[in-house]
Design an enzyme around this catalytic site. Structure first.
Site, mmCIF file in Angstrom:
data_model
loop_
_atom_site.group_PDB
_atom_site.id
_atom_site.type_symbol
_atom_site.label_atom_id
_atom_site.label_comp_id
_atom_site.label_asym_id
_atom_site.label_seq_id
_atom_site.Cartn_x
_atom_site.Cartn_y
_atom_site.Cartn_z
ATOM 1 N N ASP A 58 14.569 61.455 -19.955
ATOM 2 C CA ASP A 58 13.759 60.245 -20.056
ATOM 3 C C ASP A 58 12.777 60.260 -18.893
ATOM 4 O OD1 ASP A 58 15.187 59.346 -22.264
ATOM 5 O OD2 ASP A 58 16.646 58.283 -21.033
ATOM 6 N N ASP A 116 16.066 53.269 -32.591
ATOM 7 C CA ASP A 116 16.809 52.510 -31.589
ATOM 8 C C ASP A 116 17.474 51.345 -32.309
ATOM 9 O OD1 ASP A 116 15.696 54.197 -29.704
ATOM 10 O OD2 ASP A 116 14.081 52.803 -29.196
#
Length: 281
Positions: free
Chosen positions: A26, A150
């Site tokens: 990330d 998500d």
């Protein structure tokens, strides 16, 4: 010149029967970060864990099947993806690279492939414009398009809702219906990111992963919640995932890709074991 999508097609086909172990980076402002439940940089909830290029090289040498890069604030802040980082990694690593964050148009797909990505992951952009998924699959092939979702469990336990913009915005979309839609649009695989489990190190959301795996016919990559190698084993066996993605346990050195694969092989899980002089195999 071959685009990354074309270079990665053969690797994808050869690996589809083996369970994959995939480190994830990330990236925020050019650095690899970690947080919990999609923590926000502006609130000081992200922890710097290192240089993404150096980490990528480590995972390449360590036998990772693939590597995923997410520019975690690209969509929220309206920025493009980190093309310079991807180019550096693609020039020095041999494993397939998947890149996501701020992908909205066919031009975004092309830019990432030209930078060296083998697959491009789309999330918020797919919700805003589902047809871009179809266009990318038709233009580059389904094997190059990753449908990232998500999701968060609904308070009434009636299922899971899809979120966008780095987990900040609820969409009202049902997880299973949206996963099926992604397959219909032509995506070649799905990454399921559990917002509830993200960074908590208590294990993947086995229920959600299994539900998605049974709803679609394309590979499902589980993401969010890995606290140890046993969690990765469980999501591949009991969550019925085709691949397990993890970040913190690898970045911290708590375990390695090689250690996870040896545990999986001992449990009867089919994985790709790569002989490498630095691994002690």
């Amino acid at each position: 010149m071959l685009l990354g999508a074309e270079r990665g097609a053969g690797c994808y086909a050869a690996r589809v029967l083996a369970k994959r172990i995939i480190p994830c980076l990330d990236v925020h402002n050019g650095r690899t970060t970690r947080g919990q439940q999609f923590g926000r940089a502006e609130h000081g909830e992200l922890r710097d864990v290192g240089d993404p290029v150096a980490l990528a090289l480590r995972y390449d040498e360590g036998g990772a099947d693939e590597l995923v890069f997410y520019d975690i604030t690209a969509t929220a802040e309206g920025r493009g993806a980190m093309l310079d980082i991807i180019t550096q990694v693609a020039e020095r690593c041999f494993m397939p690279l998947t890149v996501g964050g701020g992908v909205r148009t066919l031009a975004d797909f092309r830019a990432l492939f030209l930078a060296g990505a083998d697959k491009v992951s789309i999330n918020s952009g797919a919700v805003a414009n589902p047809e871009v998924v179809r266009a990318a699959a038709e233009h580059y092939g389904s094997q190059a398009v990753v449908f990232s979702i998500d999701a968060k469990k609904r308070p009434d336990a009636s299922g899971w809702e899809v979120y966008v913009a780095g987990g900040r915005k609820a969409t009202g979309l049902d997880l299973l219906e949206w996963a099926v839609r992604g397959q219909e649009l032509g995506a070649g695989e799905i990454v399921l990111n559990s917002i509830d489990a993200d960074g908590m190190k208590t294990g993947y959301d086995l229920e959600a992963t299994r539900a998605v795996a049974r709803a679609v016919d394309i590979p499902v990559i589980a993401s969010g919640g890995a606290g140890n190698a046993l969690h990765m084993r469980d999501v591949l066996l009991y969550g019925e995932a085709d691949a397990a993605l993890a970040a913190g346990i690898f970045h911290s050195g708590q375990t390695t890709v090689g250690e996870v694969k040896r545990l999986l092989a001992a449990a009867g899980v089919h994985v790709r074991l790569v002989q490498h002089a630095t691994l002690g195999w």
